[in-house]
Scaffold this motif. Structure first.
Motif, PDB file in Angstrom:
ATOM      1  N   ALA A  57      -8.923  -4.226  -2.313  1.00  0.00           N
ATOM      2  CA  ALA A  57      -8.398  -3.677  -1.060  1.00  0.00           C
ATOM      3  C   ALA A  57      -8.045  -4.790  -0.082  1.00  0.00           C
ATOM      4  O   ALA A  57      -7.000  -4.753   0.581  1.00  0.00           O
ATOM      5  CB  ALA A  57      -9.418  -2.724  -0.438  1.00  0.00           C
TER       6      ALA A  57
ATOM      7  N   THR B 210      -2.699  -1.718  -0.452  1.00  0.00           N
ATOM      8  CA  THR B 210      -4.146  -1.818  -0.323  1.00  0.00           C
ATOM      9  C   THR B 210      -4.829  -0.870  -1.290  1.00  0.00           C
ATOM     10  O   THR B 210      -5.780  -1.242  -1.992  1.00  0.00           O
ATOM     11  CB  THR B 210      -4.573  -1.499   1.120  1.00  0.00           C
ATOM     12  OG1 THR B 210      -3.989  -2.444   2.018  1.00  0.00           O
ATOM     13  CG2 THR B 210      -6.092  -1.531   1.260  1.00  0.00           C
ATOM     14  N   ALA B 211      -4.319   0.367  -1.355  1.00  0.00           N
ATOM     15  CA  ALA B 211      -4.927   1.368  -2.228  1.00  0.00           C
ATOM     16  C   ALA B 211      -4.750   1.040  -3.701  1.00  0.00           C
ATOM     17  O   ALA B 211      -5.702   1.126  -4.488  1.00  0.00           O
ATOM     18  CB  ALA B 211      -4.320   2.744  -1.928  1.00  0.00           C
TER      19      ALA B 211
ATOM     20  N   SER C 169      -6.960  -1.873  -4.838  1.00  0.00           N
ATOM     21  CA  SER C 169      -8.343  -1.417  -4.964  1.00  0.00           C
ATOM     22  C   SER C 169      -8.513  -0.543  -6.203  1.00  0.00           C
ATOM     23  O   SER C 169      -9.486  -0.678  -6.952  1.00  0.00           O
ATOM     24  CB  SER C 169      -8.745  -0.634  -3.713  1.00  0.00           C
ATOM     25  OG  SER C 169     -10.057  -0.127  -3.835  1.00  0.00           O
TER      26      SER C 169
END
Length: 417
Positions: free
Chosen positions: A93, A112-113, A116
């Motif tokens: 992330a 970001t998602a 992650s």
């Protein structure tokens, strides 16, 4: 014909929903990983988060739109054996958020998602494949291979597949790009790189734990990659200089024939999209784009009056400027792959099935744009649908025409037939 405002709103809403779903899945998988496999060692996690922040100073080397040397790829793989799935989810992330900090908010959320998500997926697969988050307990080459090397390879493969699915999925929803050709193109461009990431990550982990060097192992393992990044950036700067030189050539053409303003850029974009859709490799896509940009350069050798008066939409006209253009560029070695489509693009709507695929691509892209945006000297233009139907009558090359439809859709000009 362009998509309607209603269709564009629908696409934006679908894209937002897809990004929200990826983000929710990433959060859920990160939490589940922590509950199922335990939380990471805070000190080790802090070290990997510091490595992630270093991406601000040493970002991934990108050449021709593709990542060529990635510290983030190595960090995500190595962290699986040190901080576990939950820790990798956090590191991913941070990596995604930092690398795309200047992107629009929607893009930052997605990246970001998905960083992650594919980090956590890799961490879970690492453990399921028999990996251990205590590599210091491994003794002997056999134990390291079974408990570390093989699981890391499976984990990296899981990361690559998860990342691939997330990326091609958002491109499908947001831009209508078919998933299979795009997935194949991405896999071809990054497959071997992931094996390299696994090898470097393995060295880092072995030095970190069994050799007991701790975080200093990262400096030793990543140093060669930093050097590779520097070399790729030099190459990227060279390519930027070449691109500027090409833009000067195009500007000279448009000064001689003002009605061609923007034509070269449009043909280059359509040609590149068509080449990607037809499964050409990154190098051929780049060469096809350049050929689309420079396909009319030979007109600079014509008298100004001739260049401004010839009817480029007349497929029967015998014009020698394509050969002149190839001759002008003949001594520029970095353009070798673009010379054939520049020389032969006017033949693309003929019956010669021996033409190279790039030549056929550039020829059809050129013809479509001439009919819809440039026109003959009298300025008469065809609607996109009419131009598409005319091209279908002039050529039986259904594969190329379908690629044109795809390229037009990506450019926001979907054609109703």
């Amino acid at each position: 014909m362009s998509d309607s405002p209603r269709e564009r709103r629908s696409t934006r809403a679908a894209t937002a929903a897809y990004i929200a779903a990826v983000a929710a899945l990433a959060v859920a998988l990160g939490i589940w990983s922590g509950l199922r496999y335990g939380l990471p060692d805070p000190a080790a996690l802090l070290v990997f988060l510091l490595f992630a922040v270093l991406q601000v100073l040493l970002p991934d080397a990108v050449v021709e739109g593709r990542v060529r040397a990635s510290l983030s790829g190595v960090i995500l793989v190595a962290s699986q054996a040190i901080v576990g799935p939950a820790g990798v989810a956090v590191v991913g992330a941070v990596l995604g958020g930092i690398q795309y900090k200047k992107a629009p908010l929607r893009n930052r959320v997605f990246n970001t998602a998905q960083f992650s998500l594919h980090g956590a997926a890799g961490g879970i697969v690492f453990l399921l494949a028999g990996g251990t988050t205590d590599p210091g307990s491994l003794r002997g080459v056999g134990a390291i291979v079974v408990g570390l090397a093989v699981p890391l390879l499976f984990a990296d493969l899981a990361q690559a597949v998860t990342n691939l699915l997330a990326v091609v999925g958002v491109m499908r929803v947001a831009e209508g790009v078919p998933m299979r050709p795009q997935a194949l193109a991405v896999a071809r461009g990054t497959g071997l790189a992931h094996i390299g990431y696994t090898a470097i990550a393995l060295i880092m982990v072995v030095l970190w734990k069994p050799a007991d060097l701790g975080p200093a192992a990262a400096v030793i393992a990543l140093a060669p990659l930093v050097v590779a990044q520097w070399a790729y950036r030099q190459h990227a700067e060279e390519l930027t200089g070449q691109q500027r030189a090409l833009e000067v050539l195009v500007a000279a053409l448009e000064a001689k024939a003002p009605r061609l303003a923007g034509h070269s850029a449009r043909v280059a974009e359509l040609s590149a999209h068509m080449a990607e859709h037809l499964g050409l490799g990154p190098q051929q896509v780049a060469e096809t784009r350049v050929a689309g940009m420079l396909h009319d350069l030979g007109q600079t050798s014509l008298p100004t009056r001739t260049a401004r008066s010839i009817d480029l939409t007349d497929e029967a006209a015998v014009l020698d400027y394509p050969a002149r253009g190839a001759e002008i560029l003949h001594d520029l070695s970095f353009l070798d792959g673009a010379l054939d489509p520049i020389r032969r693009h006017r033949e693309a709507l003929g019956t010669d099935r021996q033409l190279s695929l790039p030549a056929r691509i550039v020829g059809v892209a050129d013809s479509f744009d001439l009919l819809t945006s440039v026109g003959p000297p009298d300025g008469h233009l065809l609607a996109p649908t009419q131009a598409r139907e005319l091209l279908a009558r002039r050529t039986a090359d259904g594969e190329i025409l379908r690629a044109l439809d795809h390229a037009l859709m990506r450019s926001g000009q979907s054609v109703r037939r």
